[in-house]
Design a protein around this motif. Structure first.
Motif, short mmCIF file in Angstrom:
data_model
loop_
_atom_site.label_atom_id
_atom_site.label_comp_id
_atom_site.label_asym_id
_atom_site.label_seq_id
_atom_site.Cartn_x
_atom_site.Cartn_y
_atom_site.Cartn_z
N ALA A 211 1.02 -1.32 -0.11
CA ALA A 211 0.00 -0.17 -0.13
C ALA A 211 0.88 1.21 -0.01
CB ALA A 211 -0.98 -0.14 1.09
N GLN A 240 -2.20 -5.01 -4.56
CA GLN A 240 -2.22 -4.72 -3.02
C GLN A 240 -3.64 -4.72 -2.90
OE1 GLN A 240 -2.86 -2.03 -1.24
NE2 GLN A 240 -3.25 -0.39 -2.86
N GLU A 243 -5.14 -7.87 -2.26
CA GLU A 243 -4.30 -8.66 -1.08
C GLU A 243 -5.03 -8.10 0.37
OE1 GLU A 243 -0.43 -8.30 -1.44
OE2 GLU A 243 0.00 -9.83 -2.91
N LYS A 244 -5.53 -6.75 0.33
CA LYS A 244 -6.21 -6.33 1.41
C LYS A 244 -7.64 -6.72 1.50
CE LYS A 244 -5.41 -1.97 0.88
NZ LYS A 244 -5.19 -0.55 0.94
#
Length: 421
Positions: A211, A240, A243-244
């Motif tokens: 991030a 990302q 992935e979050k």
């Protein structure tokens, strides 16, 4: 990301004992009037005069051979101060970094050292320690040099500290000092090198802080726009985000790939096929067809690519089946909410009729009942694509909440870089 050479450092540091132990009587009298009172024993003075003579003759090896014996005669701070200065001059002469460090440690701790010498002493001590690959040990010396106001000559001290911190595993502190180095350049009216941004991005990405890496990529793109940079920025952001746990639906992906296309950052055929597929799935055959044809014209899509050919065939068929978009405007205007206007605006945006897209998106916002963040994003895109930068940025600024707000921020950054229409 290299420190200055040790040879350059040694040449820049003009150390000398402040009071000559062998000065003529008249000079010594003047020194006594101008300098603090010093205490030197006669045995020490005699030995020091011999060392001083060797140094004046630039016989550094000869002086080095007498340093330990002179050190043994030093019993007070004045004498230790002299020994350290002589040892430093000797070590510089024979390019002995270990001996330079030994002398600096004594001088840094000695109360006789002039305060205005300390910033340079701390800096050289830290820089030489970096040269020994002792990154964590170097950091306190470099931080102290900065605290004391050391004015670097050819080296950005914040960057040197950042390098030491990053190499010793202090990721957040290191990146913070890269940030300080960049802001220091900006305050001085200069532009920080692109490599500084890339270094921060690389370390953050390798450190698992994707991030933060995405944020730094945005900064890098604002300072140094490039097609490859935009592609990396957007792909890393999507990775990302997933992935979050962010649900990157087709609409979000579509607007990100549209930005990649606008920034001329499309890579190989996979990028073109993915964008065309997203457009086709959202009911935009005009856009899907145009993307495939653009990829072919750029030599990025081979004529034998089955997936691309099928997408293009399907898009052409659906485009022919669509009626005139203008015929739907009356219904959109009469609708109770803005859904029909939003959908028609999407169609106009996909077919590159940007003025009509702007008109329908504004109608959709006026009527309500739509996702205002999505509509404002696409209103901004339509305005940006026809060169209305100020209006586009205003639309993007109206987008709130992640992930739409982040996508709008990327578009606003590109608007600032895009040439005037």
């Amino acid at each position: 990301m290299k420190s200055v050479s040790k040879a350059a450092l040694a040449a820049a540091v003009l150390f000398a004992a402040p009071y000559a132990v062998s000065a003529p009587a008249a000079a010594q009298k003047k020194q006594k009037e101008e300098a603090p009172k010093i205490k030197v024993s006669e045995p020490f003075r005699k030995a020091a005069v011999e060392v001083e003579a060797l140094l004046n003759a630039k016989d550094f090896q000869g002086a080095a051979g007498k340093m330990d014996a002179l050190d043994a005669l030093a019993t007070n701070e004045d004498e230790k101060f002299y020994v350290a200065n002589f040892r430093l001059q000797t070590a510089l002469g024979i390019k002995d970094n270990v001996a330079i460090i030994r002398a600096l440690d004594v001088l840094i701790a000695n109360p006789k050292t002039a305060p205005d010498r300390l910033p340079q002493y701390y800096f050289v001590r830290g820089d030489l320690t970096l040269g020994q690959k002792k990154h964590a040990e170097a950091i306190p010396f470099l931080l102290k040099a900065r605290e004391l106001g050391y004015a670097s000559n050819g080296t950005n001290l914040n960057l040197l500290i950042a390098q030491a911190q990053l190499d010793s595993g202090q990721l957040d502190a290191g990146v913070a000092n890269i940030d300080a180095a960049i802001k220091g350049e900006e305050a001085a009216g200069r532009k920080a090198p692109e490599t500084w941004y890339k270094f921060a991005v690389d370390r953050l990405y390798r450190g698992g802080k994707k991030a933060a890496a995405s944020d730094w990529l945005g900064r890098q793109m604002a300072a140094y726009p490039s097609a490859q940079g935009w592609r990396s920025t957007l792909l890393i952001y999507m990775e990302q985000a997933r992935e979050k746990g962010v649900a990157m639906d087709a609409d979000l992906q579509l607007d990100l790939f549209r930005l990649m296309r606008a920034a001329k950052a499309m890579g190989g055929e996979a990028d073109y096929i993915e964008l065309a597929d997203l457009a086709q799935r959202r009911g935009l055959p005009w856009e899907a067809k145009a993307v495939i044809e653009e990829g072919r014209a750029a030599g990025k899509i081979q004529a034998t690519n089955t997936a691309a050919n099928e997408l293009h065939r399907s898009a052409v068929t659906r485009e022919k089946a669509e009626g005139p978009l203008a015929a739907e405007e009356k219904g959109a205007s009469a609708a109770a909410n803005g859904t029909a206007a939003k959908n028609l605006g999407d169609a106009y945006l996909g077919s590159r009729n940007y003025p009509k897209a702007v008109e329908l998106y504004r109608l959709a916002l006026q009527k309500g009942g739509v996702d205002a963040n999505l509509v404002n994003t696409r209103l901004g895109i339509a305005l940006a694509m026809q060169g209305q930068k100020a209006e586009a940025k205003a639309a993007f600024q109206a987008v709130s909440a992640a992930p739409r707000g982040e996508i709008a921020r990327f578009w606003a950054t590109w608007v600032d870089q895009a040439p005037a229409a």
